[in-house]
Motif scaffolding. Structure first.
Motif, PDB file in Angstrom:
ATOM      1  N   ALA A  11       0.829  -1.214   0.000  1.00 21.96           N
ATOM      2  CA  ALA A  11       0.000   0.000   0.000  1.00 21.96           C
ATOM      3  C   ALA A  11       0.858   1.257   0.000  1.00 21.96           C
ATOM      4  O   ALA A  11       0.506   2.256  -0.637  1.00 21.96           O
ATOM      5  N   ALA A  12       1.997   1.221   0.686  1.00 23.85           N
ATOM      6  CA  ALA A  12       2.906   2.372   0.674  1.00 23.85           C
ATOM      7  C   ALA A  12       3.499   2.560  -0.716  1.00 23.85           C
ATOM      8  O   ALA A  12       3.609   3.689  -1.207  1.00 23.85           O
ATOM      9  N   ARG A  13       3.877   1.460  -1.370  1.00 21.19           N
ATOM     10  CA  ARG A  13       4.412   1.562  -2.738  1.00 21.19           C
ATOM     11  C   ARG A  13       3.317   2.043  -3.691  1.00 21.19           C
ATOM     12  O   ARG A  13       3.570   2.830  -4.596  1.00 21.19           O
ATOM     13  N   ALA A  14       2.097   1.577  -3.494  1.00 20.33           N
ATOM     14  CA  ALA A  14       0.980   2.034  -4.333  1.00 20.33           C
ATOM     15  C   ALA A  14       0.760   3.528  -4.150  1.00 20.33           C
ATOM     16  O   ALA A  14       0.477   4.249  -5.119  1.00 20.33           O
ATOM     17  N   THR A  15       0.906   4.016  -2.937  1.00 24.42           N
ATOM     18  CA  THR A  15       0.746   5.445  -2.670  1.00 24.42           C
ATOM     19  C   THR A  15       1.814   6.239  -3.406  1.00 24.42           C
ATOM     20  O   THR A  15       1.528   7.290  -3.996  1.00 24.42           O
ATOM     21  N   GLU A  16       3.039   5.735  -3.394  1.00 24.93           N
ATOM     22  CA  GLU A  16       4.111   6.406  -4.135  1.00 24.93           C
ATOM     23  C   GLU A  16       3.782   6.462  -5.625  1.00 24.93           C
ATOM     24  O   GLU A  16       3.941   7.509  -6.265  1.00 24.93           O
ATOM     25  N   LEU A  17       3.307   5.336  -6.169  1.00 23.40           N
ATOM     26  CA  LEU A  17       2.971   5.318  -7.597  1.00 23.40           C
ATOM     27  C   LEU A  17       1.810   6.256  -7.894  1.00 23.40           C
ATOM     28  O   LEU A  17       1.818   6.956  -8.903  1.00 23.40           O
ATOM     29  N   LEU A  18       0.842   6.304  -7.004  1.00 17.90           N
ATOM     30  CA  LEU A  18      -0.294   7.209  -7.176  1.00 17.90           C
ATOM     31  C   LEU A  18       0.184   8.655  -7.254  1.00 17.90           C
ATOM     32  O   LEU A  18      -0.244   9.412  -8.124  1.00 17.90           O
ATOM     33  N   ILE A  19       1.087   9.041  -6.369  1.00 23.18           N
ATOM     34  CA  ILE A  19       1.601  10.414  -6.365  1.00 23.18           C
ATOM     35  C   ILE A  19       2.354  10.704  -7.660  1.00 23.18           C
ATOM     36  O   ILE A  19       2.148  11.744  -8.288  1.00 23.18           O
ATOM     37  N   LEU A  20       3.199   9.787  -8.074  1.00 21.98           N
ATOM     38  CA  LEU A  20       4.021  10.011  -9.274  1.00 21.98           C
ATOM     39  C   LEU A  20       3.224  10.003 -10.572  1.00 21.98           C
ATOM     40  O   LEU A  20       3.568  10.711 -11.517  1.00 21.98           O
ATOM     41  N   THR A  21       2.149   9.211 -10.624  1.00 19.79           N
ATOM     42  CA  THR A  21       1.369   9.097 -11.858  1.00 19.79           C
ATOM     43  C   THR A  21       0.174  10.035 -11.916  1.00 19.79           C
ATOM     44  O   THR A  21      -0.367  10.265 -12.989  1.00 19.79           O
ATOM     45  N   ALA A  22      -0.277  10.531 -10.765  1.00 20.37           N
ATOM     46  CA  ALA A  22      -1.500  11.339 -10.666  1.00 20.37           C
ATOM     47  C   ALA A  22      -2.724  10.544 -11.123  1.00 20.37           C
ATOM     48  O   ALA A  22      -3.694  11.104 -11.605  1.00 20.37           O
ATOM     49  N   GLY A  91      -9.502  -0.439  -2.848  1.00 15.60           N
ATOM     50  CA  GLY A  91      -9.411   0.972  -3.224  1.00 15.60           C
ATOM     51  C   GLY A  91      -9.129   1.911  -2.073  1.00 15.60           C
ATOM     52  O   GLY A  91      -8.601   3.002  -2.271  1.00 15.60           O
ATOM     53  N   ASN A  92      -9.455   1.504  -0.845  1.00 18.95           N
ATOM     54  CA  ASN A  92      -9.245   2.386   0.306  1.00 18.95           C
ATOM     55  C   ASN A  92      -7.874   2.184   0.966  1.00 18.95           C
ATOM     56  O   ASN A  92      -7.576   2.822   1.979  1.00 18.95           O
ATOM     57  N   ALA A  93      -7.031   1.324   0.414  1.00 18.09           N
ATOM     58  CA  ALA A  93      -5.726   1.028   1.018  1.00 18.09           C
ATOM     59  C   ALA A  93      -4.832   2.263   1.090  1.00 18.09           C
ATOM     60  O   ALA A  93      -4.118   2.462   2.079  1.00 18.09           O
ATOM     61  N   ILE A  94      -4.867   3.083   0.071  1.00 15.58           N
ATOM     62  CA  ILE A  94      -4.015   4.274   0.052  1.00 15.58           C
ATOM     63  C   ILE A  94      -4.483   5.273   1.109  1.00 15.58           C
ATOM     64  O   ILE A  94      -3.664   5.875   1.810  1.00 15.58           O
ATOM     65  N   GLY A  95      -5.771   5.425   1.259  1.00 14.75           N
ATOM     66  CA  GLY A  95      -6.302   6.291   2.310  1.00 14.75           C
ATOM     67  C   GLY A  95      -5.886   5.811   3.688  1.00 14.75           C
ATOM     68  O   GLY A  95      -5.573   6.615   4.573  1.00 14.75           O
ATOM     69  N   ARG A  96      -5.853   4.490   3.872  1.00 13.27           N
ATOM     70  CA  ARG A  96      -5.425   3.939   5.166  1.00 13.27           C
ATOM     71  C   ARG A  96      -3.951   4.223   5.420  1.00 13.27           C
ATOM     72  O   ARG A  96      -3.546   4.468   6.554  1.00 13.27           O
ATOM     73  N   VAL A  97      -3.128   4.191   4.370  1.00 15.14           N
ATOM     74  CA  VAL A  97      -1.710   4.524   4.522  1.00 15.14           C
ATOM     75  C   VAL A  97      -1.564   5.976   4.973  1.00 15.14           C
ATOM     76  O   VAL A  97      -0.790   6.279   5.880  1.00 15.14           O
TER      77      VAL A  97
END
Length: 175
Positions: A11-22, A91-97
């Motif tokens: 989930a932390a890696r997904a958050t990083e990808l979310l930030i980088l990709t928008a 889908g809520n994993a990033i919000g939990r991070v």
């Protein structure tokens, strides 16, 4: 991003990808390895997984590829596994991070807004390039009917500039 680096989770890696990709949370959380062409440096998100119902190509930057490489070999199909290792992250994993990091009122979708604000204030790209990076459709139906380009190479440079901005701001992961 520094705080994310301290977490060892998909989930932390997904958050990083979310930030980088928008990209949106569900687009990132449900990413599958078959969607990535590392040679061409493109992530193709199928229409069925996109809000607008149209395929979206994301140009991969070096920073994005570094995040993805950390996930290699963990599952044959999904890039980011749920905690039971049975499927993709919810889908809520990033919000939990973000909650775990005590990020205050920060929400995953806010990173898309941050990207768009940065693009408007600091980047020198045409509006349609910035909007296409967010997989937004053109406002004019006539223009959309005639302009079918996805401006991939222009978006590739935009996303590289975004990654550079994040790194220059001192918020990117240490290499």
């Amino acid at each position: 991003m520094h705080k994310l680096d301290s977490l060892d989770s998909p989930a932390a890696r997904a958050t990083e990808l979310l930030i980088l990709t928008a990209c949106r949370s569900t687009e990132v959380c449900r990413a599958e390895w078959v969607e990535f062409d590392f040679k061409a440096r493109i992530w193709t998100i199928p229409a069925a997984r996109m809000k607008a119902g149209r395929e979206h190509r994301v140009p991969l930057t070096e920073a994005m590829i570094q995040v993805l490489k950390q996930q290699e070999g963990k599952h044959a199909r999904y890039v980011f596994l749920n905690k039971w290792r049975t499927g993709p992250l919810p889908g809520n994993a990033i919000g939990r991070v973000l909650y775990e990091l005590q990020a205050g009122e920060v929400v995953p979708h806010g990173f898309r807004s941050s990207f768009r604000t940065w693009a408007a204030d600091y980047a020198n790209y045409p509006r349609e390039v910035c909007e296409m990076a967010l997989a937004h459709t053109l406002e004019s139906k006539v223009e959309a009917a005639y302009n079918r380009a996805d401006l991939l190479e222009k978006r590739r440079q935009l996303m590289a500039d975004w990654a550079d901005f994040i790194q220059a701001s001192g918020v990117a992961r240490a290499a």
